[in-house]
Design an enzyme around this catalytic site. Structure first.
Site, mmCIF file in Angstrom:
data_model
loop_
_atom_site.group_PDB
_atom_site.id
_atom_site.type_symbol
_atom_site.label_atom_id
_atom_site.label_comp_id
_atom_site.label_asym_id
_atom_site.label_seq_id
_atom_site.Cartn_x
_atom_site.Cartn_y
_atom_site.Cartn_z
ATOM 1 N N CYS A 99 0.794 -1.175 0.099
ATOM 2 C CA CYS A 99 0.044 0.033 -0.026
ATOM 3 C C CYS A 99 0.881 1.056 0.065
ATOM 4 O O CYS A 99 1.697 1.337 0.819
ATOM 5 C CB CYS A 99 -0.743 0.073 1.339
ATOM 6 S SG CYS A 99 -2.073 1.276 1.375
ATOM 7 N N HIS A 141 -9.238 -3.817 -1.447
ATOM 8 C CA HIS A 141 -8.189 -3.378 -0.688
ATOM 9 C C HIS A 141 -8.491 -1.772 -0.444
ATOM 10 O O HIS A 141 -8.593 -1.096 0.660
ATOM 11 C CB HIS A 141 -6.872 -3.312 -1.369
ATOM 12 C CG HIS A 141 -5.963 -2.583 -0.679
ATOM 13 N ND1 HIS A 141 -4.737 -3.318 0.101
ATOM 14 C CD2 HIS A 141 -5.633 -1.272 -0.757
ATOM 15 C CE1 HIS A 141 -4.025 -2.345 0.177
ATOM 16 N NE2 HIS A 141 -4.183 -1.220 0.038
ATOM 17 N N GLU A 142 -8.959 -1.284 -1.557
ATOM 18 C CA GLU A 142 -9.441 0.242 -1.693
ATOM 19 C C GLU A 142 -10.717 0.511 -0.959
ATOM 20 O O GLU A 142 -10.903 1.600 -0.298
ATOM 21 C CB GLU A 142 -9.580 0.715 -3.133
ATOM 22 C CG GLU A 142 -8.161 0.532 -3.763
ATOM 23 C CD GLU A 142 -6.934 1.030 -3.223
ATOM 24 O OE1 GLU A 142 -7.260 2.126 -2.484
ATOM 25 O OE2 GLU A 142 -5.880 0.613 -3.528
ATOM 26 N N HIS A 145 -10.064 0.927 2.650
ATOM 27 C CA HIS A 145 -9.662 2.166 3.158
ATOM 28 C C HIS A 145 -10.799 3.308 3.403
ATOM 29 O O HIS A 145 -10.782 4.128 4.038
ATOM 30 C CB HIS A 145 -8.672 2.962 1.908
ATOM 31 C CG HIS A 145 -7.247 2.800 1.721
ATOM 32 N ND1 HIS A 145 -6.406 2.780 2.773
ATOM 33 C CD2 HIS A 145 -6.923 1.903 0.816
ATOM 34 C CE1 HIS A 145 -5.460 2.491 2.703
ATOM 35 N NE2 HIS A 145 -5.432 1.731 1.494
#
Length: 184
Positions: A99, A141-142, A145
């Site tokens: 990341c 993954h995004e 966030h």
């Protein structure tokens, strides 16, 4: 005519904005479209395959992804997702993740291997797609966030302990809850 996209400063582990649950986007306007262009530009300049708005200090539910562009011969085909939602998932895959908000840290993460995601595009249209393998991992993954979750939060105890010293080093550079890197 839109201005040239700007390179946005990337927030690094220890920055409070990375732990906030991002706000829903209620309207799509020119300001949001310019921000999206900046987000995509920053993703490519930082050699990323995905970037979430909180990583550049904006706690809104917007991500940019392009899982294939860095592979040989692949054209850039960025997708900006506003208010993305994973509607369904299945299977399991273990993939090494990194990341740009956690420079130098890599670890294997187990995630669903197939997802169905819905999102609003920059024209205000709701879209839906099914993804598998690496593209599914990138989107998950995004979206993490946007919920204040970092990939290290998904590691087991031993894997997380292996990263503890590097994480302490990153967090030590944080001042008043902010850690912005322009040198990446």
């Amino acid at each position: 005519m839109s201005p040239e996209p700007r390179l946005l400063p990337v927030r690094i582990y220890g920055d409070n904005v990375l732990r906030l649950k991002a706000e829903e986007v209620s309207r799509i306007n020119e300001e949001l479209r310019e921000f999206a262009a900046d987000l995509v530009h920053t993703m490519y300049k930082r050699d990323g395959v995905g970037l979430a708005a909180p990583q550049v200090g904006s706690s809104i539910r917007v991500i940019a992804v392009d899982p294939h562009w860095s592979r040989d011969g692949m054209a850039r085909e960025p997708v900006v997702m506003i208010n993305p939602v994973i509607e369904a998932n299945s299977g399991e895959t273990e993939t090494e993740e990194g990341c740009i908000s956690l420079p130098g840290i890599f670890a294997y993460v187990v995630r669903p291997s197939v997802i169905t995601v819905s999102y609003t595009d920059l024209q205000g249209e709701r879209q839906r797609m099914e993804l598998s393998g690496y593209p599914a991992v990138v989107i998950q993954h995004e979206i993490d966030h946007l919920d204040g979750i970092l990939f290290i939060d998904r590691l087991g105890t031993i894997a997380r302990l292996k990263q503890k010293l590097k994480l302490k080093e990153l967090a030590r550079t944080t001042v008043d809850g902010e850690n912005i890197r322009t040198d990446l």
